[in-house]
Design a protein around this motif. Structure first.
Motif, PDB file in Angstrom:
ATOM      1  N   ILE A  20      37.205  26.820  41.461  1.00 17.84           N
ATOM      2  CA  ILE A  20      37.319  27.417  40.129  1.00 17.84           C
ATOM      3  C   ILE A  20      37.873  28.830  40.230  1.00 17.84           C
ATOM      4  CG2 ILE A  20      35.963  28.289  38.181  1.00 17.84           C
ATOM      5  CD1 ILE A  20      34.141  25.850  38.494  1.00 17.84           C
ATOM      6  N   ASP A  21      37.343  29.606  41.179  1.00 15.33           N
ATOM      7  CA  ASP A  21      37.830  30.982  41.352  1.00 15.33           C
ATOM      8  C   ASP A  21      39.293  30.990  41.768  1.00 15.33           C
ATOM      9  OD1 ASP A  21      37.082  33.933  41.554  1.00 15.33           O
ATOM     10  OD2 ASP A  21      37.937  33.553  43.544  1.00 15.33           O
ATOM     11  N   SER A  22      39.695  30.045  42.605  1.00 12.52           N
ATOM     12  CA  SER A  22      41.089  29.983  43.031  1.00 12.52           C
ATOM     13  C   SER A  22      42.016  29.682  41.860  1.00 12.52           C
ATOM     14  CB  SER A  22      41.244  28.921  44.115  1.00 12.52           C
ATOM     15  OG  SER A  22      42.589  28.790  44.520  1.00 12.52           O
ATOM     16  N   LEU A  23      41.603  28.772  40.993  1.00 15.84           N
ATOM     17  CA  LEU A  23      42.410  28.458  39.816  1.00 15.84           C
ATOM     18  C   LEU A  23      42.532  29.675  38.894  1.00 15.84           C
ATOM     19  CD1 LEU A  23      40.955  24.909  39.046  1.00 15.84           C
ATOM     20  CD2 LEU A  23      43.269  25.424  39.869  1.00 15.84           C
ATOM     21  N   LEU A  24      41.416  30.393  38.722  1.00 13.91           N
ATOM     22  CA  LEU A  24      41.452  31.589  37.893  1.00 13.91           C
ATOM     23  C   LEU A  24      42.284  32.696  38.552  1.00 13.91           C
ATOM     24  CD1 LEU A  24      37.743  31.746  36.681  1.00 13.91           C
ATOM     25  CD2 LEU A  24      39.752  31.147  35.324  1.00 13.91           C
ATOM     26  N   ALA A  25      42.192  32.799  39.882  1.00 16.51           N
ATOM     27  CA  ALA A  25      42.977  33.816  40.587  1.00 16.51           C
ATOM     28  C   ALA A  25      44.468  33.591  40.386  1.00 16.51           C
ATOM     29  CB  ALA A  25      42.634  33.812  42.072  1.00 16.51           C
ATOM     30  N   ALA A  26      44.896  32.332  40.415  1.00 16.65           N
ATOM     31  CA  ALA A  26      46.312  32.033  40.182  1.00 16.65           C
ATOM     32  C   ALA A  26      46.718  32.435  38.768  1.00 16.65           C
ATOM     33  CB  ALA A  26      46.575  30.545  40.411  1.00 16.65           C
ATOM     34  N   GLN A  27      45.834  32.193  37.800  1.00 18.67           N
ATOM     35  CA  GLN A  27      46.120  32.617  36.433  1.00 18.67           C
ATOM     36  C   GLN A  27      46.197  34.143  36.341  1.00 18.67           C
ATOM     37  OE1 GLN A  27      43.490  30.926  33.509  1.00 18.67           O
ATOM     38  NE2 GLN A  27      43.629  28.860  34.362  1.00 18.67           N
ATOM     39  N   GLU A  28      45.308  34.826  37.081  1.00 24.30           N
ATOM     40  CA  GLU A  28      45.303  36.286  37.035  1.00 24.30           C
ATOM     41  C   GLU A  28      46.598  36.860  37.605  1.00 24.30           C
ATOM     42  OE1 GLU A  28      42.285  39.971  38.102  1.00 24.30           O
ATOM     43  OE2 GLU A  28      42.046  38.058  39.141  1.00 24.30           O
ATOM     44  N   VAL A  29      47.088  36.258  38.692  1.00 21.50           N
ATOM     45  CA  VAL A  29      48.353  36.722  39.264  1.00 21.50           C
ATOM     46  C   VAL A  29      49.469  36.604  38.242  1.00 21.50           C
ATOM     47  CG1 VAL A  29      50.126  36.198  40.976  1.00 21.50           C
ATOM     48  CG2 VAL A  29      47.715  36.274  41.649  1.00 21.50           C
ATOM     49  N   ARG A  30      49.533  35.468  37.556  1.00 23.57           N
ATOM     50  CA  ARG A  30      50.569  35.289  36.541  1.00 23.57           C
ATOM     51  C   ARG A  30      50.403  36.292  35.398  1.00 23.57           C
ATOM     52  NH1 ARG A  30      49.498  29.802  37.889  1.00 23.57           N
ATOM     53  NH2 ARG A  30      48.086  29.544  36.101  1.00 23.57           N
ATOM     54  N   ALA A  31      49.155  36.544  34.999  1.00 18.64           N
ATOM     55  CA  ALA A  31      48.908  37.485  33.910  1.00 18.64           C
ATOM     56  C   ALA A  31      49.294  38.908  34.308  1.00 18.64           C
ATOM     57  CB  ALA A  31      47.436  37.433  33.511  1.00 18.64           C
ATOM     58  N   LEU A  32      49.024  39.287  35.556  1.00 18.82           N
ATOM     59  CA  LEU A  32      49.397  40.623  36.007  1.00 18.82           C
ATOM     60  C   LEU A  32      50.906  40.771  36.107  1.00 18.82           C
ATOM     61  CD1 LEU A  32      46.660  41.187  38.727  1.00 18.82           C
ATOM     62  CD2 LEU A  32      46.950  42.509  36.627  1.00 18.82           C
ATOM     63  N   ARG A  33      51.585  39.697  36.500  1.00 16.03           N
ATOM     64  CA  ARG A  33      53.045  39.761  36.529  1.00 16.03           C
ATOM     65  C   ARG A  33      53.616  39.927  35.126  1.00 16.03           C
ATOM     66  NH1 ARG A  33      53.982  34.785  40.844  1.00 16.03           N
ATOM     67  NH2 ARG A  33      53.520  35.988  42.748  1.00 16.03           N
ATOM     68  N   ALA A  34      52.998  39.269  34.173  1.00 12.58           N
ATOM     69  CA  ALA A  34      53.434  39.439  32.789  1.00 12.58           C
ATOM     70  C   ALA A  34      53.186  40.873  32.322  1.00 12.58           C
ATOM     71  CB  ALA A  34      52.704  38.449  31.887  1.00 12.58           C
TER      72      ALA A  34
END
Length: 611
Positions: free
Chosen positions: A429-443
């Motif tokens: 679950i944390d890994s899935l959220l971490a991937a989302q966070e990376v995309r959000a920070l890039r945005a």
């Protein structure tokens, strides 16, 4: 000369947080005196590093040939470094020592006096070889960085002297050093370095000064050549008591020397107060003049480097002053907060996204609160752009909060739950959220690199300098400000009365937004109205916190539910997600149950405000 307090990696850069005294050595901060710190400790430290000549010798002459010879001044030993055989002088009564960085102005023919003797506690002095440092200061033509306490410099030279060597080590490549107010505590400085030649500022460093430059082009505004010489002062058992650095600085214009000055920098490491006083006395008798450290850039460029920053500091406002002063102070606080958080977001520092988003939301709220005191069209335009920026940061912040919540759940489950949550499923679950966070920070990075953001920064600087006020802003604060807080609390009361235990999550979330605005309204006027406004802000914070926990729990439950639905074949993940959803909805229910009592207290506080 002051030691770095900690060292952190930052991609291709090196980052460290240092005291103001160290930052001033690179020209970042004006007028910071040497600071004494009394500590009860004893023991020895290894000999400090320094680029030094023999005592009493003149610095090397300024010649054209020196311009390329620039050793970087060696770093001091770590603060906690001690030899294993160091023993306290008195195990029962520790010797009082002084840590200090002092600066002295001296004339060109100044000779160092003898330092050894019982009065100073110094037994001998170890000379180090001389070295030359060429420093180029880069800034906008109107010195936006220097005026904000930021410096971007390029240094070049042959090498670095080791702490126990009598000659420089092999040549090091030239490099850049950026000093900017630390986050979240601007009383310290973040110092970052990156390799490269003077012809091009590294993109990583250029981006970190965006909030101050706002798109202005960079240029070399001053070039200095510093001939550095130092002496490591040693005690009787070999420990370093102090280091003295003798520097002659030339301000260059091409091949011409425009000005020249000489300074001594004394760093006490383990001197007693009496020993330090004696060394200062001997230096003064020899002609050295102790004073505050004036950054070299200021010495080179003059008073324009000391001009106010583009975003002035908030000025004190009294109850009898025009209410427009309170508007200016509130705008300046938020804009300065946003400026400092910008680099924290880019460096991925903890809480950086949160604080930048808070700055946006607080300023939007303040512009709404001060609505009767400002021009509506102007305020609405700023609020729209601040909303865009806050939304650009929102996804990254939401995921950051979620990951922290689930980590806390995992820790609590491992410690107290008789049926702990599956750690492997939690990790997925944390890994899935971490991937989302990376995309959000890039945005978020895309937004921070956009022309729209630069335009917003320009608009915010203009607002901080001179907000567009209405005629009502001329009224005294005592008359104009209390009704603004009452209006914000009136809106909160309307929302609070609509809340029901079985109401929709969105209704509770709306109440949270209004509670935050009421809190911000009270905090915006608290510096002027004092204790009553601070009391209102405290009560509003309590209401906001319970509603904030409600919102965080609701979002967490929905997010983990959506993750489980997106991975229907992962049974272990689905099981953990179900348990997490149940816990988060339980927190939603607990927040709703706690709200009525908090609101009754808030209502009483509002009644006291009216009286």
């Amino acid at each position: 000369m002051t030691r770095p307090e900690r060292l952190l990696p930052a991609d291709a850069m090196t980052q460290e947080t240092v005291s103001f005294a160290a930052a001033a050595d690179e020209g970042a901060v004006a007028g910071q005196p040497g600071r004494l710190r009394m500590v009860g400790a004893t023991g020895a430290e290894p000999a400090g590093a320094g680029v030094v000549p023999a005592p009493g010798t003149e610095p090397a002459p300024d010649t054209e040939a020196e311009r390329g010879d620039v050793p970087e001044f060696p770093a001091a030993p770590p603060q906690d470094a001690q030899p294993q055989d160091a023993q306290p002088q008195d195990a029962q009564r520790p010797t009082q020592i002084v840590e200090a960085t002092l600066t002295f102005s001296v004339h060109g023919r100044f000779r160092l006096p003898a330092m050894a003797g019982d009065a100073t506690g110094v037994a001998q002095a170890m000379p180090r070889p001389s070295g030359t440092v060429r420093t180029s200061y880069v800034d906008s033509s109107d010195l936006r960085l220097a005026r904000s306490g930021v410096s971007l410099v390029h240094r070049a030279g042959p090498g670095r002297a080791g702490p126990t060597e009598d000659k420089a080590t092999p040549a090091e490549p030239p490099g850049w050093v950026l000093s900017l107010p630390a986050f979240p505590d601007p009383s310290e400085m973040n110092v970052l370095s990156a390799p490269g030649g003077v012809a091009a500022v590294p993109a990583t460093l250029r981006e970190l000064v965006t909030s101050w430059l706002r798109g202005a082009p960079l240029e070399v505004v001053a070039t200095l050549r510093t001939v550095r010489a130092g002496i490591a002062r040693l005690g009787g058992s070999g420990e370093t008591l102090a280091e003295l650095c003798d520097e002659t600085v030339s301000v260059l214009d091409g091949r011409n020397v425009l000005a020249r000055f000489r300074e001594l920098h004394l760093r006490s490491e383990r001197l007693t107060p009496a020993g330090l006083d004696e060394i200062v006395r001997r230096l003064s008798e020899a002609g050295a003049v102790e004073g505050e450290f004036l950054p070299r850039l200021v010495r080179a460029l003059g008073t324009r480097a000391l001009a106010p920053a583009d975003v002035p500091k908030p000025s004190p406002v009294g109850t009898g002053d025009p209410a427009g002063g309170a508007v200016s102070a509130a705008v300046r606080r938020s804009v300065r907060r946003l400026q400092h958080a910008d680099s924290a977001v880019r460096l991925r520092l903890p809480d950086g996204v949160h604080q930048m988003r808070v700055a946006c939301r607080r300023l939007r709220s303040d512009l709404r609160t001060f609505g009767p005191l400002v021009q509506r069209e102007w305020a609405d335009g700023l609020r729209t752009e601040l909303s865009w920026l806050a939304e650009s940061l929102g996804a990254a912040r939401d995921i950051e909060v979620l990951r922290d919540r689930f980590r806390q759940d995992a820790d609590a489950s491992a410690a107290y739950d008789p049926l702990p949550l599956d750690p492997a499923a939690l990790a997925r679950i944390d890994s899935l959220l971490a991937a989302q966070e990376v995309r959000a920070l890039r945005a978020a990075d895309v937004a921070l690199r956009s022309q729209r953001y630069l335009d917003l920064l320009d608009a915010l600087v203009s607002a901080a300098r001179e907000p567009q006020l209405s005629a009502a802003a001329a009224e005294p604060c005592s008359a104009a400000l209390p009704p603004l807080v009452s209006t914000a609390w009136g809106r909160l009361g309307k929302h609070a009365r609509r809340l029901r235990p079985d109401g929709a999550d969105e209704t509770w979330h709306s109440a949270r937004i209004v509670a935050k605005r009421a809190r911000y309204a009270a905090e915006a006027v608290a510096p002027v109205l004092g204790r009553r406004a601070r009391r209102m802000a405290h009560v509003a914070t309590s209401v906001q916190e319970v509603l904030g926990e409600h919102q965080d729990a609701a979002i967490a439950a929905q997010t983990v539910h959506d993750l489980a639905r997106a991975h229907p074949r992962d049974g272990a993940l689905a099981l953990v997600a179900g348990r997490l959803v149940e816990r988060e909805r339980g927190r939603v229910a607990a927040s709703r149950a706690a709200f009525p009592r908090l609101w009754r207290e808030a209502a009483r506080a509002r009644g006291a405000w009216r009286r």
